[in-house]
Design a protein around this motif. Structure first.
Motif: not given
Length: 117
Positions: A65-76, A78-86
Motif C-alpha cells: 500500500i505504501k508503494a501503491y500510494s507513494n505514501w510512507p505511512t499508515i493509515p491511508q 481512499y474514497v471512490k478509488g482516490t487516495f485522500v491521505g493519512g
C-alpha cells in the motif's frame, strides 16, 4: 505474476470495489495504533460505512500500500478509488469540512447532522 504485482492488483480491486477503504493497523473495532484509531473514529463519528484493511495481518499489503500510494505511512484513506491521505490530512480535512464536502461530491453517504470541528 510477481507477488508485488498481485498485491498491487488486489489493492486496485479493493479500492475500486468499495466506496471508502481505510488501510490501517488493526481494524475498525480494535485499531492497533493511535493514528489508525483517530481516522476510524472520524469515520465512525460521520457514520461512514467503510471497508477496513488490517495491514498488520499481511506484510505484502503493508508494504504494497505504501508503494501503491507513494505514501510512507499508515493509515491511508481512499474514497471512490482516490487516495485522500493519512491521519493528519484526514483530521485537517474533517475540521475544515473538506472531507464531508468530498463525500458529498463523490456521493458517499454519511451522517450530515454530525458537526466535527
Amino acid at each position: 505474476m510477481e507477488p508485488q504485482q498481485e498485491v498491487a492488483d488486489w489493492i486496485t480491486k479493493t479500492v475500486n470495489d468499495n466506496d471508502v477503504v481505510l488501510f490501517m493497523k488493526g481494524n475498525k473495532q480494535m485499531p492497533q495504533c493511535g493514528f489508525s484509531a483517530q481516522v476510524a473514529h472520524i469515520l465512525a463519528l460521520l457514520g461512514v460505512d467503510y471497508k477496513d484493511i488490517n495491514v498488520l495481518s499481511d506484510m505484502g499489503i503493508r508494504e504494497g500500500i505504501k508503494a501503491y500510494s507513494n505514501w510512507p505511512t499508515i493509515p491511508q484513506l481512499y474514497v471512490k478509488g482516490t487516495f485522500v491521505g493519512g491521519c493528519d490530512i484526514v483530521r485537517e480535512m474533517t475540521e475544515a469540512g473538506e472531507l464531508q464536502q468530498l463525500f458529498d461530491e463523490k456521493g458517499v453517504a454519511y451522517d450530515k447532522s454530525k458537526k466535527i470541528a
